[in-house]
Write a protein that holds these residues in place. Structure first.
Motif, PDB file in Angstrom:
ATOM      1  N   SER A   1       0.863  -1.184   0.000  1.00  0.00           N
ATOM      2  CA  SER A   1       0.000   0.000   0.000  1.00  0.00           C
ATOM      3  C   SER A   1       0.895   1.228   0.000  1.00  0.00           C
ATOM      4  O   SER A   1       1.829   1.333   0.804  1.00  0.00           O
ATOM      5  CB  SER A   1      -0.905   0.009   1.239  1.00  0.00           C
ATOM      6  OG  SER A   1      -1.707   1.176   1.250  1.00  0.00           O
TER       7      SER A   1
ATOM      8  N   SER B   1      -3.400   0.701  14.442  1.00  0.00           N
ATOM      9  CA  SER B   1      -3.190   1.998  13.793  1.00  0.00           C
ATOM     10  C   SER B   1      -1.984   2.689  14.404  1.00  0.00           C
ATOM     11  O   SER B   1      -1.629   2.442  15.557  1.00  0.00           O
ATOM     12  CB  SER B   1      -4.439   2.874  13.931  1.00  0.00           C
ATOM     13  OG  SER B   1      -4.700   3.163  15.282  1.00  0.00           O
TER      14      SER B   1
ATOM     15  N   VAL C   1      -2.766  -4.245   4.836  1.00  0.00           N
ATOM     16  CA  VAL C   1      -2.195  -2.957   5.231  1.00  0.00           C
ATOM     17  C   VAL C   1      -2.834  -1.850   4.413  1.00  0.00           C
ATOM     18  O   VAL C   1      -3.305  -2.084   3.299  1.00  0.00           O
ATOM     19  CB  VAL C   1      -0.656  -2.906   5.029  1.00  0.00           C
ATOM     20  CG1 VAL C   1       0.061  -3.791   6.014  1.00  0.00           C
ATOM     21  CG2 VAL C   1      -0.259  -3.268   3.599  1.00  0.00           C
ATOM     22  N   SER C   2      -2.838  -0.645   4.978  1.00  0.00           N
ATOM     23  CA  SER C   2      -3.268   0.527   4.224  1.00  0.00           C
ATOM     24  C   SER C   2      -2.474   1.730   4.726  1.00  0.00           C
ATOM     25  O   SER C   2      -2.468   2.024   5.921  1.00  0.00           O
ATOM     26  CB  SER C   2      -4.769   0.780   4.402  1.00  0.00           C
ATOM     27  OG  SER C   2      -5.168   1.885   3.603  1.00  0.00           O
ATOM     28  N   ALA C   3      -1.795   2.393   3.806  1.00  0.00           N
ATOM     29  CA  ALA C   3      -1.013   3.587   4.115  1.00  0.00           C
ATOM     30  C   ALA C   3      -1.833   4.812   3.735  1.00  0.00           C
ATOM     31  O   ALA C   3      -2.276   4.929   2.585  1.00  0.00           O
ATOM     32  CB  ALA C   3       0.306   3.575   3.348  1.00  0.00           C
TER      33      ALA C   3
ATOM     34  N   HIS D   1      -0.892   8.424   8.406  1.00  0.00           N
ATOM     35  CA  HIS D   1      -1.108   7.320   9.334  1.00  0.00           C
ATOM     36  C   HIS D   1      -1.202   6.000   8.576  1.00  0.00           C
ATOM     37  O   HIS D   1      -1.277   5.989   7.346  1.00  0.00           O
ATOM     38  CB  HIS D   1      -2.362   7.547  10.182  1.00  0.00           C
ATOM     39  CG  HIS D   1      -3.659   7.438   9.443  1.00  0.00           C
ATOM     40  ND1 HIS D   1      -4.053   8.340   8.464  1.00  0.00           N
ATOM     41  CD2 HIS D   1      -4.653   6.534   9.527  1.00  0.00           C
ATOM     42  CE1 HIS D   1      -5.242   7.993   8.000  1.00  0.00           C
ATOM     43  NE2 HIS D   1      -5.638   6.893   8.624  1.00  0.00           N
ATOM     44  N   SER D   2      -1.174   4.917   9.335  1.00  0.00           N
ATOM     45  CA  SER D   2      -1.181   3.579   8.743  1.00  0.00           C
ATOM     46  C   SER D   2      -2.117   2.663   9.510  1.00  0.00           C
ATOM     47  O   SER D   2      -2.347   2.850  10.710  1.00  0.00           O
ATOM     48  CB  SER D   2       0.226   2.975   8.786  1.00  0.00           C
ATOM     49  OG  SER D   2       1.131   3.754   8.043  1.00  0.00           O
TER      50      SER D   2
ATOM     51  N   SER E   1       7.679  -1.306   6.510  1.00  0.00           N
ATOM     52  CA  SER E   1       7.376   0.094   6.187  1.00  0.00           C
ATOM     53  C   SER E   1       8.629   0.813   5.721  1.00  0.00           C
ATOM     54  O   SER E   1       9.748   0.430   6.063  1.00  0.00           O
ATOM     55  CB  SER E   1       6.785   0.808   7.408  1.00  0.00           C
ATOM     56  OG  SER E   1       7.726   0.875   8.464  1.00  0.00           O
TER      57      SER E   1
ATOM     58  N   SER F   1       5.202   3.931   2.491  1.00  0.00           N
ATOM     59  CA  SER F   1       4.615   2.702   1.956  1.00  0.00           C
ATOM     60  C   SER F   1       4.670   1.589   2.987  1.00  0.00           C
ATOM     61  O   SER F   1       5.510   1.596   3.893  1.00  0.00           O
ATOM     62  CB  SER F   1       5.368   2.254   0.705  1.00  0.00           C
ATOM     63  OG  SER F   1       5.257   3.225  -0.312  1.00  0.00           O
ATOM     64  N   LEU F   2       3.757   0.620   2.823  1.00  0.00           N
ATOM     65  CA  LEU F   2       3.689  -0.555   3.686  1.00  0.00           C
ATOM     66  C   LEU F   2       3.650  -1.791   2.803  1.00  0.00           C
ATOM     67  O   LEU F   2       3.147  -1.735   1.676  1.00  0.00           O
ATOM     68  CB  LEU F   2       2.423  -0.527   4.541  1.00  0.00           C
ATOM     69  CG  LEU F   2       2.202   0.682   5.448  1.00  0.00           C
ATOM     70  CD1 LEU F   2       0.803   0.636   6.047  1.00  0.00           C
ATOM     71  CD2 LEU F   2       3.256   0.721   6.538  1.00  0.00           C
TER      72      LEU F   2
ATOM     73  N   GLY G   1       1.098   5.261   0.496  1.00  0.00           N
ATOM     74  CA  GLY G   1       0.448   6.453   1.039  1.00  0.00           C
ATOM     75  C   GLY G   1       1.029   7.695   0.392  1.00  0.00           C
ATOM     76  O   GLY G   1       1.727   7.619  -0.622  1.00  0.00           O
TER      77      GLY G   1
ATOM     78  N   ALA H   1       4.065   7.341  10.982  1.00  0.00           N
ATOM     79  CA  ALA H   1       3.305   6.378  10.190  1.00  0.00           C
ATOM     80  C   ALA H   1       4.092   5.132   9.798  1.00  0.00           C
ATOM     81  O   ALA H   1       3.525   4.206   9.222  1.00  0.00           O
ATOM     82  CB  ALA H   1       2.748   7.049   8.934  1.00  0.00           C
TER      83      ALA H   1
END
Length: 133
Positions: free
Chosen positions: A10, A92, A61-63, A67-68, A27, A16-17, A12, A35
């Motif tokens: 993911s 989170s 995962v979501s970036a 935040h993550s 990360s 990134s994650l 952001g 994050a």
């Protein structure tokens, strides 16, 4: 990270994650908001394990912008019907500017923290936005 099979990524705004097939969350990128989940605000030029989640198996995962979010799953069987059910705990970290971390406050977190309000809900997907989740 080299030689690992990546199963999810993911991207952001500035970090990134990723998840490798062994369930490890990684990360990299800018860390000024926390994050990256590394316990500090330092950026990372290459992927690093999120050590605070070392005892968990990441499955999503979501970036976001600052935040993550990470979903972990221990794959426990339900005691009622013995079917395989994901635990789906949501973690989170990063900027909590608008309460987007889900902990009932606006405090930033430099390491992942489980969102208690979602505990046991079997969450299967997450999405981190700019100032919301």
């Amino acid at each position: 990270f080299a030689g690992q099979r990546v199963v999810a990524v993911s991207a952001g705004t500035d970090h990134s994650l990723a998840i490798t097939d062994d369930g490890v969350a990684w990360s990299w990128g800018a860390g000024n908001s926390g994050a990256l989940g590394g316990g500090d605000r330092h950026g990372r030029l290459v992927p690093e394990k999120i050590e605070a989640l070392a005892d968990e198996r990441a499955v999503a995962v979501s970036a976001g912008c600052l935040h993550s979010l990470v979903i972990t799953d221990d794959g426990e069987k339900s005691p009622l019907d013995r079917r395989w059910r994901p635990r789906g705990d949501v973690w989170s970290f990063g900027s909590g500017l608008d309460g987007n971390l889900g902990h009932g406050d606006k405090k930033p977190l430099l390491e992942p923290r489980k969102i208690e309000a979602l505990k046991g809900q079997g969450v299967v997907a997450v999405s981190a936005g700019i100032l919301h989740s």
